[in-house]
Scaffold this motif. Structure first.
Motif, short mmCIF file in Angstrom:
data_model
loop_
_atom_site.label_atom_id
_atom_site.label_comp_id
_atom_site.label_asym_id
_atom_site.label_seq_id
_atom_site.Cartn_x
_atom_site.Cartn_y
_atom_site.Cartn_z
N LEU A 105 6.79 1.54 -0.54
CA LEU A 105 8.07 1.86 0.06
C LEU A 105 9.17 0.98 -0.51
O LEU A 105 8.96 -0.20 -0.75
CB LEU A 105 8.01 1.67 1.58
CG LEU A 105 7.04 2.59 2.32
CD1 LEU A 105 6.94 2.19 3.78
CD2 LEU A 105 7.46 4.05 2.19
N TRP A 130 0.80 -1.22 0.00
CA TRP A 130 0.00 0.00 0.00
C TRP A 130 0.83 1.26 0.00
O TRP A 130 0.47 2.24 -0.61
CB TRP A 130 -0.95 0.00 1.21
CG TRP A 130 -1.67 -1.27 1.35
CD1 TRP A 130 -2.71 -1.71 0.56
CD2 TRP A 130 -1.42 -2.31 2.30
NE1 TRP A 130 -3.10 -2.95 0.97
CE2 TRP A 130 -2.33 -3.35 2.04
CE3 TRP A 130 -0.51 -2.46 3.34
CZ2 TRP A 130 -2.37 -4.51 2.79
CZ3 TRP A 130 -0.55 -3.61 4.07
CH2 TRP A 130 -1.48 -4.62 3.80
N ASP A 131 1.94 1.28 0.69
CA ASP A 131 2.74 2.49 0.82
C ASP A 131 3.79 2.66 -0.27
O ASP A 131 4.42 3.71 -0.36
CB ASP A 131 3.42 2.53 2.19
CG ASP A 131 2.41 2.68 3.32
OD1 ASP A 131 1.40 3.38 3.12
OD2 ASP A 131 2.62 2.09 4.39
N GLY A 190 6.46 1.17 7.13
CA GLY A 190 5.14 1.28 6.50
C GLY A 190 4.01 1.14 7.50
O GLY A 190 4.19 0.71 8.63
N ARG A 191 2.83 1.54 7.04
CA ARG A 191 1.64 1.45 7.88
C ARG A 191 1.20 0.01 8.06
O ARG A 191 1.44 -0.84 7.23
CB ARG A 191 0.48 2.22 7.24
CG ARG A 191 0.71 3.69 7.13
CD ARG A 191 -0.44 4.35 6.42
NE ARG A 191 -0.43 3.92 5.01
CZ ARG A 191 -1.37 4.24 4.14
NH1 ARG A 191 -2.42 4.94 4.51
NH2 ARG A 191 -1.30 3.84 2.90
N ALA A 204 3.52 -4.01 7.19
CA ALA A 204 4.20 -3.55 5.98
C ALA A 204 5.44 -4.35 5.68
O ALA A 204 5.81 -4.52 4.54
CB ALA A 204 4.54 -2.07 6.09
#
Length: 129
Positions: free
Chosen positions: A41, A38-39, A49-50, A120
């Motif tokens: 990264l 999602w992020d 990350g979240r 994450a």
């Protein structure tokens, strides 16, 4: 849950009992095994990350499919020279498998009211339920 920075990311509606439920919005088909990132990264930033809390609010059983390979390890194996500047991607898994490396997956049952936390830095999903 006590986190002032928590954000609502949305919801997904799916019929119970489906083999896979993630939509490919580009063509309307359902995606099978894939890597959630999602992020977006890069390799070394993944641990920052979240986390994502996902709940099965019913009606019926859902499943999450987890890859046993760490996404960062797969990214490093597929891109040994520049992995530090890439973010792990589903295509890395495809390349890894196409090179003849085995992959083990687990199908985890989520009854109504159950959920998981996706980390994450984990491969395709979280490790807690």
């Amino acid at each position: 849950m006590g986190d002032a920075k928590a954000q609502y990311l949305g919801q997904s509606l799916a019929k119970p009992g489906m083999l896979t439920t993630t939509d490919n919005y580009a063509d309307g088909r359902l995606i099978g095994l894939h890597l959630d990132n999602w992020d977006k990264l890069i390799h070394g930033a993944k641990p920052r990350g979240r986390r994502r809390l996902a709940l099965n609010l019913g009606p019926g059983t859902r499943y999450i499919i987890l890859g046993a390979l760490d996404a960062r390890a797969v990214c490093q194996a597929v891109h040994p020279k520049d992995y530090a500047y890439r973010y792990p991607h589903t295509a890395d898994y495809w390349t890894h498998i196409a090179a003849g490396h085995p992959i083990r997956v687990y199908r985890v049952r989520l009854a109504p009211g159950k959920g998981y936390i996706a980390l994450a830095s984990a491969s395709s999903a979280g490790r807690r339920s």
